[in-house]
Design a protein around this motif. Structure first.
Motif, short mmCIF file in Angstrom:
data_model
loop_
_atom_site.label_atom_id
_atom_site.label_comp_id
_atom_site.label_asym_id
_atom_site.label_seq_id
_atom_site.Cartn_x
_atom_site.Cartn_y
_atom_site.Cartn_z
N GLU A 136 0.91 -1.17 0.02
CA GLU A 136 0.05 -0.08 -0.17
C GLU A 136 0.73 1.11 -0.07
N ARG A 137 1.72 1.31 0.86
CA ARG A 137 2.76 2.32 0.85
C ARG A 137 3.56 2.66 -0.43
N PHE A 138 3.93 1.43 -0.99
CA PHE A 138 4.61 1.58 -2.18
C PHE A 138 3.94 1.97 -3.38
N GLU A 139 2.74 1.57 -3.32
CA GLU A 139 1.53 2.09 -4.34
C GLU A 139 1.39 3.49 -4.30
N ARG A 140 1.15 3.96 -3.03
CA ARG A 140 0.82 5.46 -2.67
C ARG A 140 2.07 6.40 -3.38
N GLU A 141 3.13 5.95 -2.99
CA GLU A 141 4.38 6.74 -3.46
C GLU A 141 4.93 6.49 -5.16
N HIS A 142 4.59 5.61 -5.58
CA HIS A 142 4.94 5.19 -6.90
C HIS A 142 3.77 4.65 -7.72
N PRO A 143 2.63 5.32 -7.91
CA PRO A 143 1.71 4.74 -8.41
C PRO A 143 1.91 4.32 -10.03
N ASP A 144 3.22 4.69 -10.60
CA ASP A 144 3.32 4.67 -12.11
C ASP A 144 3.99 3.14 -12.07
N ILE A 145 4.60 2.58 -11.22
CA ILE A 145 5.45 1.33 -11.23
C ILE A 145 4.49 0.06 -10.93
N PRO A 146 4.31 -0.72 -12.13
CA PRO A 146 3.31 -1.91 -11.74
C PRO A 146 3.80 -2.53 -10.64
N THR A 147 2.72 -3.26 -10.09
CA THR A 147 2.90 -4.10 -8.90
C THR A 147 2.09 -5.25 -8.88
N TRP A 148 2.30 -6.30 -8.46
CA TRP A 148 1.26 -7.49 -8.19
C TRP A 148 1.70 -8.38 -7.03
N ARG A 149 0.73 -9.22 -6.37
CA ARG A 149 1.09 -9.51 -5.27
C ARG A 149 0.78 -10.99 -5.14
N GLN A 150 1.36 -11.75 -4.08
CA GLN A 150 0.97 -13.08 -3.65
C GLN A 150 -0.34 -13.03 -2.73
N SER A 151 -1.18 -13.83 -2.83
CA SER A 151 -2.33 -13.64 -1.96
C SER A 151 -2.37 -15.03 -1.09
N ARG A 152 -3.10 -15.03 0.07
CA ARG A 152 -3.06 -16.57 0.72
C ARG A 152 -3.85 -17.68 -0.30
N ARG A 153 -3.41 -18.73 -0.04
CA ARG A 153 -3.89 -19.67 -0.50
C ARG A 153 -4.32 -19.58 -2.20
N MET A 154 -3.26 -19.44 -2.80
CA MET A 154 -3.36 -19.18 -4.31
C MET A 154 -3.54 -20.38 -4.99
N SER A 155 -4.47 -20.38 -6.12
CA SER A 155 -4.65 -21.79 -6.79
C SER A 155 -3.49 -21.82 -7.58
N GLU A 156 -3.60 -23.11 -8.23
CA GLU A 156 -2.17 -23.23 -9.15
C GLU A 156 -2.16 -22.12 -10.63
N ASP A 157 -3.61 -22.09 -10.72
CA ASP A 157 -3.74 -20.95 -12.04
C ASP A 157 -3.03 -19.54 -11.57
N GLU A 158 -3.54 -19.31 -10.12
CA GLU A 158 -3.26 -17.99 -9.94
C GLU A 158 -1.62 -17.73 -9.61
N ARG A 159 -1.04 -18.91 -9.18
CA ARG A 159 0.38 -18.75 -9.06
C ARG A 159 0.94 -18.72 -10.36
N ALA A 160 0.48 -19.38 -11.31
CA ALA A 160 0.85 -19.34 -12.93
C ALA A 160 0.80 -17.94 -13.27
N GLY A 161 -0.25 -17.30 -12.74
CA GLY A 161 -0.49 -16.01 -13.41
C GLY A 161 0.44 -15.08 -12.65
N PHE A 162 0.82 -15.37 -11.47
CA PHE A 162 1.73 -14.27 -10.77
C PHE A 162 3.16 -14.70 -11.50
N LEU A 163 3.63 -15.79 -11.80
CA LEU A 163 4.87 -15.99 -12.36
C LEU A 163 4.89 -15.52 -13.97
N ALA A 164 3.62 -15.48 -14.54
CA ALA A 164 3.64 -15.09 -15.99
C ALA A 164 3.95 -13.47 -16.14
#
Ligand code: SF4
Length: 768
Positions: free
Chosen positions: A616-644
């Protein structure tokens, strides 16, 4: 079943245990794995001892017998022989109703007894022998015997018949072994040359195998560890007369790598190598809604009748991976999972999870012991083994599950559960705190638990209907707990956690798996544990119970210091109390690094909460830098999406949790990942459980803090940072965000090739 050389004739002979011979020739009909409350190993031993104690003075127990049939050497131990009555006995323990023992099991028991009968007649020169198949009921302690008298000639004919049916297979196995060993002897390394470091690793594994020692090998990523361990172990196999090589991995990707490497070796050298993948049952099962028995699952029905043809088809397959086993299994209408288990007997390289060798009922370990196999074991990503093994030898019981079981238990079980409830309450009386460690499981509680397990077992054996799920779940948990209570010792903690007055959780928490794993290392011809983070070696040797003779090697990295800029952020503390203050400087540091060198980065935090706050802090300070995050109990597809998101030419920062699924075992070479921020030392949380662990580590090894907090934490840090440089062409940056990274004892745990000189190490960050 093992192949060795006859000392007298110097010819190769095929040694087979009586049980294995009979299982091969006499097993027929359905696969029947319905859950029956069969006696535990301990009960079985006690049952045999009771029967033996009832016999006369001359009675001989555990009679060692052996005999030959051509190149077949058959050996085993008959349960007992009474010379006065010329009576040979085979004792089988059971629980419940005798009639519930399936016919095909009885058939197998008779086959075994008759083979023993033949071996005894030959050994003692008897012309007739009395045979008794004795079934001993663990509950009532009653014996039921079935008798017959056989002549020496009859038994010899039966033995010849059994061996004859096995011989064609054994001769094929002998021929396979001869061709396999010749090919392994001549095998050359499959690539033009070894990668830097790979030769050093391969030589160490070869030496460990030829010297019958175990090895701890810390070897960096990118040197080709899988081929670098498989190749030398296979190369050593002919001279060391190894029967099998087991390659164990912590996770599926590790298994896939091993399958690929073994397949490459096979293809390159045209090796007649049988390579088998063992998948988990829930992944390989074709009928997850059914039970594994003939009247429920079509692939269990007639399993043993169709097994010979399926087994032969498997031997023709170039690689027995999960897909091939499925194909063969379905073509022959046999269960692919149990076909895979069966094929372990006939494979040279078996690739599977750690639990097949290390856990309490490990299939590969049990088979190797029963058949006298000479095996070499390779375990990849072995830094995981301490925590995995602790889990294998720990068990938990919740008071709520006892209540749920009591609510549905039949009257015959109620009394035992009530008693258990009282003993449980008594155990908790001495532990008024929310969390408390007791010396050991109280004897009264252990007795009551054993009685409850017996009562449910008796009920299950007598009852025609399956257990209610609540009672069944409690029963399984109670059995696991009771088993571990039997072997309770300083290697484990017995603790009680109290959520409220009614709800307590009892736990046998293994903290030093060494006493359980040690015999496995002793049994194997050689065991190599390898990983990029396997230091300090004494931590692993102590906790895992490696033999005194274990060798240790730290393989030189192929990477140059110039490939990785390592910075320590001196001005930031990520300690729990100072986290809020760390968010701004971390966001500033990450933003500055990103703008200096845009590309893909991973940022690791010690928890999801910390991750969320930092994001949250990073996105506030650097809204132009793309971010993505790991969430709790990700499915295999979600994990693959994160890595993609880590694509070549991509831009942005993926936020992840240290020690989670993106902290190790992922490969993002080149531009896919150019840097990592590690905002924590990864130290496990200071809580009552970890503090108890620290005390025990102090008592046993004099290294409480290091063994509990520092070493496990730093292993995670090095694993996570190790995602950045994957090849000799990669270049990248690692930010170690915490002032404690500058401490000498912490720096000593970082890879030697990382250079943290004044120019890079001293970067300071504005204080919040
Ligand atoms: S297919 Fe599934 S249910 Fe059937 S025998 Fe195999 S594992 Fe059991």
């Amino acid at each position: 079943m093992s192949i060795d050389v006859d000392a007298a004739t110097q010819e190769k002979r095929y040694t087979v245990a009586v049980r294995a011979l009979c299982e091969f020739t006499a097993k027929q009909g359905d696969l029947d794995l319905r859950f029956t409350p069969s006696p535990t190993a301990q009960e079985g031993i006690q049952g045999h001892a009771i029967v033996a104690a009832r016999r006369g003075e001359d009675y001989r127990s555990e009679v060692v017998l052996a005999g030959d049939h051509g190149p077949l050497h058959v050996r085993g131990r008959a349960d007992g022989y009474d010379p006065g009555r010329r009576l040979l006995e085979e004792v089988k323990t059971y629980r419940g109703q005798l009639s519930s023992i399936p016919d095909n099991h009885r058939h197998l028991h008779w086959a075994q007894l008759r083979v023993y009968g033949h071996l005894l007649c030959e050994q003692l020169g008897l012309e007739t022998v009395n045979l008794a198949l004795v079934y001993f009921d663990i509950g009532s302690q009653q014996e039921t015997a079935f008798n017959e008298t056989r002549t020496r000639a009859e038994l010899a004919a039966l033995f010849a018949d059994q061996c004859g049916r096995f011989l064609a297979w054994a001769e094929q196995e002998l021929a396979h072994r001869a061709v396999r060993d010749a090919a392994l002897d001549a095998m050359r390394f499959p690539h033009a040359d070894f990668r830097p470091g790979q030769r050093q690793l391969a030589e160490a594994v070869f030496r460990a195998n030829t010297g019958k020692r175990s090895l701890l090998a810390q070897a960096p990523t990118g040197i080709g560890k899988t081929v670098g361990t498989l190749f030398p172990a296979l190369k050593a196999a002919p001279k060391q007369e190894l029967d099998k090589l087991f390659f164990l991995a912590a996770k599926t990707p590790g298994r896939q790598l091993a399958l690929h490497a073994a397949g490459t070796l096979k293809l390159h050298a045209d090796l007649p190598l049988r390579i088998l993948e063992l998948a988990a049952r829930d992944k390989a099962c074709e009928h997850p809604d059914k039970a594994c028995r003939g009247d429920a699952c079509p692939l269990a029905r007639g399993f043993y009748d169709r097994l010979p043809a399926a087994r032969a088809a498997c031997l023709d397959a170039p690689l027995l991976d999960r897909a091939t086993l499925r194909e063969v299994g379905l073509a022959h209408e046999v269960c692919p999972y149990y076909l895979g288990s069966e094929m372990t007997r006939w494979s040279d390289v078996v690739i599977g999870d750690y639990n097949y060798w290390f856990d309490g009922g490990a299939m590969l370990y049990n088979l190797a012991q029963a058949n006298g196999w000479r095996v070499s074991v390779l375990a990849d990503e072995a830094h995981n083994l301490v925590s995995r093994a602790r889990g294998m030898y720990s068990a938990e019981l919740e008071r709520g599950s006892l209540r749920a079981a009591r609510a549905v238990a039949p009257p015959v079980v109620q009394k035992a559960l009530e008693k258990l409830g009282r003993a449980w309450t008594g155990a908790g009386k001495d532990a008024p705190l929310p969390y408390q460690v007791l010396d050991k499981p109280p004897a009264k509680f252990v007795d009551a638990l054993g009685n409850a397990v017996s009562a449910i077992s008796e009920h299950l054996a007598e009852s025609a209907v399956p257990l209610d799920p609540a009672l069944r779940d409690f029963y399984f948990a109670a059995m696991a707990f009771a088993r571990l209570a039997e072997s309770f010792g300083p290697h484990s903690l017995f603790d009680l956690a109290r959520e409220d007055v009614r709800d307590t959780v009892l736990c046998i928490r293994n903290v030093v798996p060494a006493p359980f794993l040690g015999p496995r290392f002793e049994f194997a011809h050689s065991t190599t544990l390898f990983s990029a983070t396997l230091g300090p070696w004494n931590y692993f040797a102590d906790l895992l119970g490696m033999p005194q003779t274990t060798a240790w090697i730290d393989v030189e990295s192929p990477f140059r210091a110039s490939q990785l800029d390592v910075h320590v952020a001196h001005g930031i503390s990520t300690k729990f109390q100072r986290r809020a203050g760390s968010l701004a400087p971390i966001a500033a540091l990450m933003g500055r690094q990103y703008r200096e060198r845009p590309g893909n980065y991973l940022a690791f935090f010690s928890s999801f909460d910390y991750l969320q706050q930092a994001l949250e802090r990073f996105e506030r300070e650097h809204p132009d830098i793309p971010t993505w995050r790991q969430s709790r109990r990700m499915s295999e597809d979600e994990r693959a999406g994160f890595l993609a998101r880590f694509a070549v030419g991509g831009r942005g920062i993926g936020f992840a949790v240290l020690g989670g699924s993106f902290g190790e075992g992922i490969d993002l070479p080149g531009e896919r990942l150019i840097g990592a921020f590690v905002a924590t030392l990864g130290l496990p949380q200071v809580n009552p459980v970890n503090e108890q662990l620290r005390l025990r580590m102090d008592d046993m090894f004099g290294a409480g803090y290091d063994y509990t907090y520092l070493y496990p934490g730093m292993q995670k840090v090095v694993q996570a940072a190790g995602r950045v440089i994957r090849t000799e062409q990669d270049r990248g940056t690692v930010w170690l965000i915490d002032e404690r990274f500058a401490r000498p004892e912490v720096r000593a745990l970082l890879p030697a090739w990382w250079q943290m000189d004044g120019a890079t190490q001293g970067v300071s960050v504005p204080a919040p």
